[in-house]
Scaffold this motif. Sequence first.
Motif, PDB file in Angstrom:
ATOM      1  N   LEU A  43       0.934  -0.928   0.139  1.00 11.98           N
ATOM      2  CA  LEU A  43       0.030  -0.052   0.036  1.00 11.98           C
ATOM      3  C   LEU A  43       1.171   1.339  -0.093  1.00 11.98           C
ATOM      4  O   LEU A  43       1.858   1.223   0.894  1.00 11.98           O
ATOM      5  CB  LEU A  43      -1.215   0.220   1.409  1.00 11.98           C
ATOM      6  N   GLY A  44       1.427   1.913  -1.070  1.00 15.21           N
ATOM      7  CA  GLY A  44       2.220   2.621  -1.041  1.00 15.21           C
ATOM      8  C   GLY A  44       3.258   2.583  -1.430  1.00 15.21           C
ATOM      9  O   GLY A  44       3.665   1.385  -2.438  1.00 15.21           O
ATOM     10  N   GLU A  45       4.666   2.949  -1.290  1.00 20.65           N
ATOM     11  CA  GLU A  45       5.713   2.951  -1.865  1.00 20.65           C
ATOM     12  C   GLU A  45       6.225   1.118  -1.283  1.00 20.65           C
ATOM     13  O   GLU A  45       5.871   0.937  -0.114  1.00 20.65           O
ATOM     14  CB  GLU A  45       7.118   3.586  -1.287  1.00 20.65           C
ATOM     15  N   THR A  46       6.659   0.784  -2.553  1.00 20.55           N
ATOM     16  CA  THR A  46       7.935  -0.606  -2.220  1.00 20.55           C
ATOM     17  C   THR A  46       8.939  -0.576  -2.192  1.00 20.55           C
ATOM     18  O   THR A  46      10.111   0.017  -2.022  1.00 20.55           O
ATOM     19  CB  THR A  46       7.596  -1.385  -3.276  1.00 20.55           C
ATOM     20  N   PRO A  47       9.451  -1.473  -0.939  1.00 20.47           N
ATOM     21  CA  PRO A  47      10.662  -1.230  -0.478  1.00 20.47           C
ATOM     22  C   PRO A  47      11.854  -1.963  -1.543  1.00 20.47           C
ATOM     23  O   PRO A  47      12.086  -2.263  -2.613  1.00 20.47           O
ATOM     24  CB  PRO A  47      11.302  -2.147   0.616  1.00 20.47           C
ATOM     25  N   ALA A  48      12.620  -1.140  -1.633  1.00 16.69           N
ATOM     26  CA  ALA A  48      14.334  -1.924  -2.324  1.00 16.69           C
ATOM     27  C   ALA A  48      14.407  -2.484  -2.612  1.00 16.69           C
ATOM     28  O   ALA A  48      13.983  -3.069  -3.983  1.00 16.69           O
ATOM     29  CB  ALA A  48      15.331  -0.579  -2.399  1.00 16.69           C
ATOM     30  N   ASP A  49      14.474  -3.457  -1.238  1.00 16.50           N
ATOM     31  CA  ASP A  49      14.956  -4.370  -1.277  1.00 16.50           C
ATOM     32  C   ASP A  49      14.450  -5.392  -1.447  1.00 16.50           C
ATOM     33  O   ASP A  49      14.034  -6.088   0.555  1.00 16.50           O
ATOM     34  CB  ASP A  49      15.973  -4.801  -0.817  1.00 16.50           C
ATOM     35  N   GLU A  50      13.310  -5.631  -1.784  1.00 15.85           N
ATOM     36  CA  GLU A  50      11.936  -6.399  -1.255  1.00 15.85           C
ATOM     37  C   GLU A  50      11.555  -7.580  -1.302  1.00 15.85           C
ATOM     38  O   GLU A  50      11.464  -7.990  -0.279  1.00 15.85           O
ATOM     39  CB  GLU A  50      10.659  -5.885  -2.431  1.00 15.85           C
ATOM     40  N   GLU A  51      12.583  -8.126  -1.580  1.00 21.29           N
ATOM     41  CA  GLU A  51      12.548  -9.760  -1.473  1.00 21.29           C
ATOM     42  C   GLU A  51      13.174 -10.355   0.056  1.00 21.29           C
ATOM     43  O   GLU A  51      12.152 -10.855   0.727  1.00 21.29           O
ATOM     44  CB  GLU A  51      13.309 -10.505  -2.581  1.00 21.29           C
ATOM     45  N   THR A  52      14.234  -8.930   0.363  1.00 14.74           N
ATOM     46  CA  THR A  52      14.241  -9.362   1.558  1.00 14.74           C
ATOM     47  C   THR A  52      13.456  -9.039   2.625  1.00 14.74           C
ATOM     48  O   THR A  52      13.216 -10.020   3.578  1.00 14.74           O
ATOM     49  CB  THR A  52      15.421  -8.322   1.576  1.00 14.74           C
ATOM     50  N   VAL A  53      12.253  -7.645   2.615  1.00 13.35           N
ATOM     51  CA  VAL A  53      11.526  -7.170   2.849  1.00 13.35           C
ATOM     52  C   VAL A  53      10.349  -8.636   3.739  1.00 13.35           C
ATOM     53  O   VAL A  53       9.909  -8.635   4.431  1.00 13.35           O
ATOM     54  CB  VAL A  53      11.036  -6.042   2.709  1.00 13.35           C
ATOM     55  N   LYS A  54      10.172  -9.095   2.059  1.00 22.18           N
ATOM     56  CA  LYS A  54       9.376 -10.042   2.275  1.00 22.18           C
ATOM     57  C   LYS A  54       9.467 -11.137   3.106  1.00 22.18           C
ATOM     58  O   LYS A  54       8.205 -11.613   4.089  1.00 22.18           O
ATOM     59  CB  LYS A  54       8.544 -10.688   0.731  1.00 22.18           C
ATOM     60  N   LYS A  55      10.946 -11.523   3.204  1.00 22.48           N
ATOM     61  CA  LYS A  55      11.206 -12.471   3.636  1.00 22.48           C
ATOM     62  C   LYS A  55      11.046 -12.526   5.970  1.00 22.48           C
ATOM     63  O   LYS A  55      10.756 -13.869   6.580  1.00 22.48           O
ATOM     64  CB  LYS A  55      12.656 -13.368   3.007  1.00 22.48           C
ATOM     65  N   MET A  56      11.484 -11.143   5.282  1.00 23.22           N
ATOM     66  CA  MET A  56      11.300 -10.995   7.333  1.00 23.22           C
ATOM     67  C   MET A  56       9.679 -11.088   7.314  1.00 23.22           C
ATOM     68  O   MET A  56       9.790 -11.509   8.642  1.00 23.22           O
ATOM     69  CB  MET A  56      11.702  -9.451   7.215  1.00 23.22           C
ATOM     70  N   ILE A  57       8.773 -10.431   7.181  1.00 23.69           N
ATOM     71  CA  ILE A  57       7.036 -10.429   6.837  1.00 23.69           C
ATOM     72  C   ILE A  57       7.235 -11.575   7.673  1.00 23.69           C
ATOM     73  O   ILE A  57       6.288 -11.737   7.917  1.00 23.69           O
ATOM     74  CB  ILE A  57       6.739  -9.966   5.957  1.00 23.69           C
ATOM     75  N   HIS A  58       7.479 -12.676   6.105  1.00 22.33           N
ATOM     76  CA  HIS A  58       7.121 -13.675   6.674  1.00 22.33           C
ATOM     77  C   HIS A  58       7.125 -14.513   7.746  1.00 22.33           C
ATOM     78  O   HIS A  58       6.611 -15.185   8.026  1.00 22.33           O
ATOM     79  CB  HIS A  58       7.065 -14.690   5.206  1.00 22.33           C
ATOM     80  N   GLU A  59       8.341 -14.660   8.091  1.00 17.37           N
ATOM     81  CA  GLU A  59       9.007 -14.785   9.305  1.00 17.37           C
ATOM     82  C   GLU A  59       8.135 -13.923  10.541  1.00 17.37           C
ATOM     83  O   GLU A  59       7.184 -15.466  11.772  1.00 17.37           O
ATOM     84  CB  GLU A  59       9.981 -14.540   9.589  1.00 17.37           C
ATOM     85  N   LEU A  60       7.903 -13.473  10.178  1.00 18.10           N
ATOM     86  CA  LEU A  60       7.232 -12.187  11.399  1.00 18.10           C
ATOM     87  C   LEU A  60       5.595 -13.348  11.801  1.00 18.10           C
ATOM     88  O   LEU A  60       5.444 -13.017  12.645  1.00 18.10           O
ATOM     89  CB  LEU A  60       7.494 -11.409  11.699  1.00 18.10           C
ATOM     90  N   MET A  61       4.932 -13.110  10.085  1.00 17.77           N
ATOM     91  CA  MET A  61       3.684 -13.830  10.537  1.00 17.77           C
ATOM     92  C   MET A  61       3.538 -15.061  11.202  1.00 17.77           C
ATOM     93  O   MET A  61       2.684 -15.117  11.679  1.00 17.77           O
ATOM     94  CB  MET A  61       3.198 -13.771   8.967  1.00 17.77           C
ATOM     95  N   LEU A  62       4.917 -15.993  10.714  1.00 17.00           N
ATOM     96  CA  LEU A  62       4.826 -17.355  11.171  1.00 17.00           C
ATOM     97  C   LEU A  62       4.848 -17.150  12.074  1.00 17.00           C
ATOM     98  O   LEU A  62       3.915 -18.385  12.936  1.00 17.00           O
ATOM     99  CB  LEU A  62       6.047 -17.533  10.025  1.00 17.00           C
ATOM    100  N   PHE A  63       5.348 -16.601  12.793  1.00 13.37           N
ATOM    101  CA  PHE A  63       5.721 -16.480  14.040  1.00 13.37           C
ATOM    102  C   PHE A  63       3.962 -16.429  15.205  1.00 13.37           C
ATOM    103  O   PHE A  63       3.563 -16.821  15.974  1.00 13.37           O
ATOM    104  CB  PHE A  63       6.782 -15.998  14.576  1.00 13.37           C
ATOM    105  N   HIS A  64       3.658 -15.531  14.570  1.00 19.23           N
ATOM    106  CA  HIS A  64       2.875 -14.358  15.178  1.00 19.23           C
ATOM    107  C   HIS A  64       1.037 -15.628  14.917  1.00 19.23           C
ATOM    108  O   HIS A  64       0.240 -15.116  16.495  1.00 19.23           O
ATOM    109  CB  HIS A  64       2.775 -12.951  15.227  1.00 19.23           C
ATOM    110  N   VAL A  65       1.363 -15.787  13.722  1.00 17.30           N
ATOM    111  CA  VAL A  65      -0.206 -15.630  13.257  1.00 17.30           C
ATOM    112  C   VAL A  65       0.287 -16.697  13.557  1.00 17.30           C
ATOM    113  O   VAL A  65      -1.094 -16.957  14.245  1.00 17.30           O
ATOM    114  CB  VAL A  65      -0.663 -14.824  11.892  1.00 17.30           C
ATOM    115  N   TYR A  66       0.189 -18.314  12.418  1.00 14.74           N
ATOM    116  CA  TYR A  66       0.070 -19.569  12.311  1.00 14.74           C
ATOM    117  C   TYR A  66       0.814 -20.470  13.545  1.00 14.74           C
ATOM    118  O   TYR A  66       0.780 -21.204  13.456  1.00 14.74           O
ATOM    119  CB  TYR A  66       1.258 -19.835  11.261  1.00 14.74           C
ATOM    120  N   ASP A  67       1.812 -19.811  14.830  1.00 12.75           N
ATOM    121  CA  ASP A  67       1.582 -20.608  15.533  1.00 12.75           C
ATOM    122  C   ASP A  67       0.789 -20.810  16.511  1.00 12.75           C
ATOM    123  O   ASP A  67      -0.245 -20.307  16.756  1.00 12.75           O
ATOM    124  CB  ASP A  67       3.525 -19.942  16.335  1.00 12.75           C
TER     125      ASP A  67
END
Length: 67
Positions: A43-67
């Motif tokens: 929503l808005g600007e995309t980070p320059a190193d998008e793939e790195t940021v996506k990996k960090m988001i996935h890890e956090l969501m797995l820990f907080h939501v799916y665990d």
Amino acid sequence: MLQHFSFKPLYENKQLPGWSVSFFYKQQRYAAEYEPDGTIKWLGETPADEETVKKMIHELMLFHVYD
């Protein structure tokens, strides 16, 4: 590293999957929608190193939501 990461359900009915996420990365605020299949829609600007940021988001969501 992502700072001040927060998420909340997109829908009042928490049975429906989907989350709104926001965080700071390299001193800039970003917001996105995280879908149940792991798709991230910025929503808005995309980070320059998008793939790195996506990996960090996935890890956090797995820990907080799916665990």
